[in-house]
Design a protein around this motif. Sequence first.
Motif, short mmCIF file in Angstrom:
data_model
loop_
_atom_site.label_atom_id
_atom_site.label_comp_id
_atom_site.label_asym_id
_atom_site.label_seq_id
_atom_site.Cartn_x
_atom_site.Cartn_y
_atom_site.Cartn_z
N LEU A 133 25.40 -10.65 4.71
CA LEU A 133 25.52 -10.81 5.93
C LEU A 133 25.05 -9.55 6.80
CD1 LEU A 133 29.01 -12.53 6.39
CD2 LEU A 133 26.76 -13.61 6.33
N HIS A 134 24.60 -8.75 6.03
CA HIS A 134 24.05 -7.28 6.52
C HIS A 134 25.07 -6.41 7.35
CE1 HIS A 134 20.45 -8.50 4.88
NE2 HIS A 134 20.21 -9.54 5.48
N TYR A 135 26.19 -6.55 6.94
CA TYR A 135 27.40 -5.63 7.56
C TYR A 135 28.12 -4.91 6.64
CZ TYR A 135 26.52 -9.06 11.77
OH TYR A 135 26.11 -9.56 12.60
N THR A 136 28.87 -3.72 7.03
CA THR A 136 29.27 -3.04 6.15
C THR A 136 30.77 -3.87 5.71
OG1 THR A 136 30.77 -1.88 7.95
CG2 THR A 136 28.65 -0.89 7.08
N PRO A 137 31.37 -3.38 4.61
CA PRO A 137 32.65 -4.26 4.13
C PRO A 137 33.63 -3.82 4.90
CG PRO A 137 31.54 -3.14 2.25
CD PRO A 137 30.66 -2.82 3.31
N ASN A 138 33.77 -2.70 5.66
CA ASN A 138 35.01 -2.24 6.44
C ASN A 138 34.90 -3.05 7.71
OD1 ASN A 138 36.02 -0.56 4.64
ND2 ASN A 138 35.18 1.12 5.42
N TYR A 139 33.72 -3.27 8.17
CA TYR A 139 33.49 -3.94 9.30
C TYR A 139 33.76 -5.46 9.35
CZ TYR A 139 30.86 -6.22 13.23
OH TYR A 139 30.46 -6.89 14.36
N LEU A 140 33.26 -6.05 8.06
CA LEU A 140 33.63 -7.56 8.02
C LEU A 140 35.17 -7.68 7.76
CD1 LEU A 140 30.72 -8.75 5.67
CD2 LEU A 140 31.11 -9.23 8.24
N SER A 141 35.78 -6.82 7.13
CA SER A 141 37.18 -6.81 6.73
C SER A 141 37.94 -6.67 8.16
CB SER A 141 37.67 -5.65 5.98
OG SER A 141 38.96 -5.54 5.74
N SER A 142 37.74 -5.92 9.19
CA SER A 142 38.09 -5.83 10.24
C SER A 142 38.07 -7.21 11.18
CB SER A 142 37.79 -4.55 11.15
OG SER A 142 37.77 -3.41 10.36
N ILE A 143 36.80 -7.62 11.11
CA ILE A 143 36.68 -8.92 11.93
C ILE A 143 37.31 -10.03 11.31
CG2 ILE A 143 35.12 -10.61 12.45
CD1 ILE A 143 32.86 -8.35 12.64
N PHE A 144 37.34 -9.95 9.85
CA PHE A 144 38.03 -11.41 9.52
C PHE A 144 39.63 -11.24 9.49
CE2 PHE A 144 37.31 -14.99 6.33
CZ PHE A 144 38.70 -14.98 6.05
N ARG A 145 40.08 -9.85 9.38
CA ARG A 145 41.66 -10.05 9.56
C ARG A 145 41.97 -10.37 11.31
NH1 ARG A 145 46.16 -6.99 7.78
NH2 ARG A 145 44.81 -6.18 6.21
N LYS A 146 40.96 -9.86 12.19
CA LYS A 146 41.16 -10.03 13.57
C LYS A 146 41.14 -11.55 13.73
CE LYS A 146 39.49 -8.92 18.15
NZ LYS A 146 38.35 -8.04 18.95
N GLU A 147 40.31 -12.30 13.19
CA GLU A 147 40.06 -13.69 13.53
C GLU A 147 41.17 -14.43 12.77
OE1 GLU A 147 38.29 -14.83 15.92
OE2 GLU A 147 37.64 -12.85 16.36
N TYR A 148 41.35 -14.33 11.64
CA TYR A 148 42.21 -15.19 10.83
C TYR A 148 43.64 -14.48 10.37
CZ TYR A 148 38.36 -18.39 9.63
OH TYR A 148 37.46 -19.34 9.87
N GLY A 149 43.86 -13.43 10.89
CA GLY A 149 45.22 -12.75 10.75
C GLY A 149 45.73 -12.64 9.14
N THR A 150 44.46 -12.48 8.45
CA THR A 150 44.85 -11.93 7.03
C THR A 150 43.73 -11.29 6.49
OG1 THR A 150 45.47 -12.92 4.96
CG2 THR A 150 43.80 -14.38 6.28
N THR A 151 43.80 -10.80 5.48
CA THR A 151 42.76 -9.84 4.81
C THR A 151 41.91 -11.02 4.12
OG1 THR A 151 43.87 -9.46 2.67
CG2 THR A 151 44.17 -7.89 4.29
N PHE A 152 40.49 -10.58 3.82
CA PHE A 152 39.82 -11.54 3.19
C PHE A 152 40.20 -11.91 1.76
CE2 PHE A 152 35.66 -13.34 2.07
CZ PHE A 152 35.50 -12.99 0.71
N SER A 153 40.55 -10.72 0.99
CA SER A 153 41.11 -11.05 -0.48
C SER A 153 41.82 -11.94 -0.59
CB SER A 153 41.40 -9.88 -0.99
OG SER A 153 42.33 -8.94 -0.27
N GLU A 154 43.11 -11.85 0.45
CA GLU A 154 44.22 -12.97 0.29
C GLU A 154 43.81 -14.08 0.94
OE1 GLU A 154 47.80 -9.76 1.97
OE2 GLU A 154 46.78 -11.03 3.35
N TYR A 155 42.78 -14.43 1.77
CA TYR A 155 42.28 -15.59 1.91
C TYR A 155 41.68 -16.25 0.99
CZ TYR A 155 39.72 -19.39 4.38
OH TYR A 155 39.31 -20.45 4.88
N LEU A 156 41.00 -15.44 0.35
CA LEU A 156 40.16 -16.06 -1.06
C LEU A 156 41.08 -16.68 -2.11
CD1 LEU A 156 37.57 -16.45 -2.63
CD2 LEU A 156 37.63 -14.07 -3.36
N MET A 157 42.04 -15.51 -2.35
CA MET A 157 43.06 -16.14 -3.25
C MET A 157 43.85 -17.38 -3.02
SD MET A 157 46.31 -13.64 -4.85
CE MET A 157 47.33 -14.11 -3.30
N ASN A 158 44.24 -17.50 -1.91
CA ASN A 158 44.98 -18.53 -1.49
C ASN A 158 44.26 -19.79 -1.53
OD1 ASN A 158 47.41 -17.02 -0.72
ND2 ASN A 158 46.80 -16.72 1.34
#
Length: 746
Positions: A667-692
């Motif tokens: 997606l041509h974004y930094t990992p920290n940037y994507l992590s912040s967006i995902f947590r903001k929109e989905y209320g959870t971290t990306f790794s937790e969402y993937l694991m669930n």
Amino acid sequence: MRKSKTFYNIFVPILLLSVGIVVCFGSYIYISTTKSVIERLGEGRQSLIMQVRNTLEQKIQTIEYAFATYSTTPSFRTVIDSPLTGQDYEAYRELNSQLGYIATMGLDGIQYTLVSLKQNWSLSNGSLTRMTDTEKEGLQHLFADADGKGLYWTKTEDGIRLLHALPVYSKEKEAIAMSDISLRTLNLSLQTQPDAAIYILDKQGELLYASQTEQKALSSEQMGWISSQTVSEPRAGQMEIPDPSGGTLIGLYARSAYNGWTYVTLLDQKEVSQALTTTRVGLIVMGIVILGLMVVLAYIISLYLAKPFRKIRHSLGNRSERTIKDEVDWIIQSIDSIVSENQSLEQLMHLEKPKLETQFVLNMLQNRLTREEVADNLERFGYRITTDVLFVTMLIQIDRRGKGPLADKDTLLLAVNQLVQEIVPESERMLPVVLNERTQATLLYFDAERAQEMRDVMMAYAKQVIMLAREYWSASVSVGISAPYGDLMNSREASDMSLEALYQRLKLGKESVIFYEDISRSGGPTLLHYPTELETRLFDAIRLGDKEEVSRTLYPFLADMMKHSPNPMNLEITLIRFVNNLIQLEQLIGAEILLTQTNSTLYHRLLNTLNPEEIEHILVHEVIYPMVASMQERANQQFRSIADRMASIVRTEYDQDLSLESISERLHYTPNYLSSIFRKEYGTTFSEYLMNFRLEVARKWLVDTNMPVKDIAERLGYQNSQNFIRSFRKKENLTPGAYRRMKMES
């Protein structure tokens, strides 16, 4: 507790061996005891048969001696020559008297008969009869005896008859004395033991006498066998007589040297069995006790010997499914699996060695390794680095892209990297790598004694790279070379030196070869420090349109940048780098702040401003905050779109190797940037969402399919099934197997 098959594989043979030993030992004792009993009983029966033989021979010899003595007397000659009629009263009385006398010397109940061959008469029990010529010839024919003893024994219907030709010492036999021994007389004389069977055989093996007992009578074949055997055997002893039923009978015999008769008696099996009753009971009790001890000992030994196999099984854990019942076969299969995996890993390591070596060099240039890891990897990849070696980091950056297929900067960097590998000998460098999207890096090493010479050599390498890049691809590149250093742990600082040297391109122009030593000696900037981590946090906050986070990050970033710029040259280089990075960020996020006509002279304003406060004002209020404001307008839609794309990737590629870093590259974004967006929109971290999501898929597969847990873990990207089981149990408070059984039962 249920025992393994290995335990039984050890226990059963030991138990069988123990049983065999007990049986063999008991059989040996029983056989030895039986032989001893038979010998003891045989000695008694042997004495009996010898006694019977001696008794009967003594009586027969007495009778023979009496007739022989009588045959030498004148009265015998007178009687034999006399026709002996009823008128010869004196002769008749004399003969009866003589026979009566002989009867007193032998056995009771024997009937004696004297036959005159001259006068053809016979006298028996006081009765005188006449003989026919046929009867006479029959008696004479019996004495055609080869031994010439004039004795003959024959079996009669009622016993045994002894015939004695008289006179003894004359070849011309004139009379025959007959002694008829009845069965009753023999039984009374020979049956010293009521249950003892006694057989008498003549020298031809014919049965002369058999006692009447409850024991089984011997057959004619057995009699003949006994007769044939006793000829070559000692005169007395023991033999095993074949029985038609398949067994054997134990016989005791004594052969007479006097008349060649064989006296035989049988050992009573009932008597043997009774004598062995106590022995059998003792052996059974002893066998049971010993066998019990053997079972306990076999159990203990089996537990001890099976213990190493249990340890190996526990060490292997759940490495492979227990589809094989035999524990040893399962361990062998597991070891084969480990060896196979090790071979596959070695092959993979060989194939992946260039990638691993590339990663090693990158980690060393970014200071991500410990000293021990560096030493291990140097040995692993075959670098023979001695203590008197100096290192130099050479960085190459693109000034102008080439034409045609190499117009893409990534492709051009790879081409430059390959070019360096061809130009610089392997003995003078580590593996060249692409450091980032703008830089190619090579770590060179040489002996300290060649320090001055190596400067000229590196200059030649750099010029050759520049020339060939221009010639082959119509591209221009510049080269920055760090100062020599002796510790590989300083590779990160050396890389920064080379970058600082490359910053001089702004003044020196394209296709430059810049040594850090030259700019440091000329009073230029020293080792450049740049707050990369703070810049990354700042750029992530700008992308998110988070003004508060921008404010918290921006001022520490500017303060750090000012603090580590001891001279204007350093500050200029740092500002140029920061503005260039802002321009790249603006292009990525689609903002139009720095590229507007208003900010077209931003470089000149910043470089010509020496007041830190003014520089801060320009960057904050004319560049950063306008970019944040622009991003806030687009944030809501863009953030949701990016987060949804990340979630979509998870839902479609959950069974692949997913990570925030790999998605950031796509997606041509930094990992920290994507992590912040995902947590903001989905209320959870990306790794937790993937694991669930993966666990949700796992729950569905556990219920709807018969797929093994190991295969589910592998398909969901877990390195091993244990990690999957721990994650599932942490989420569901149940193991996958227990969850499947619960759902099947419900």
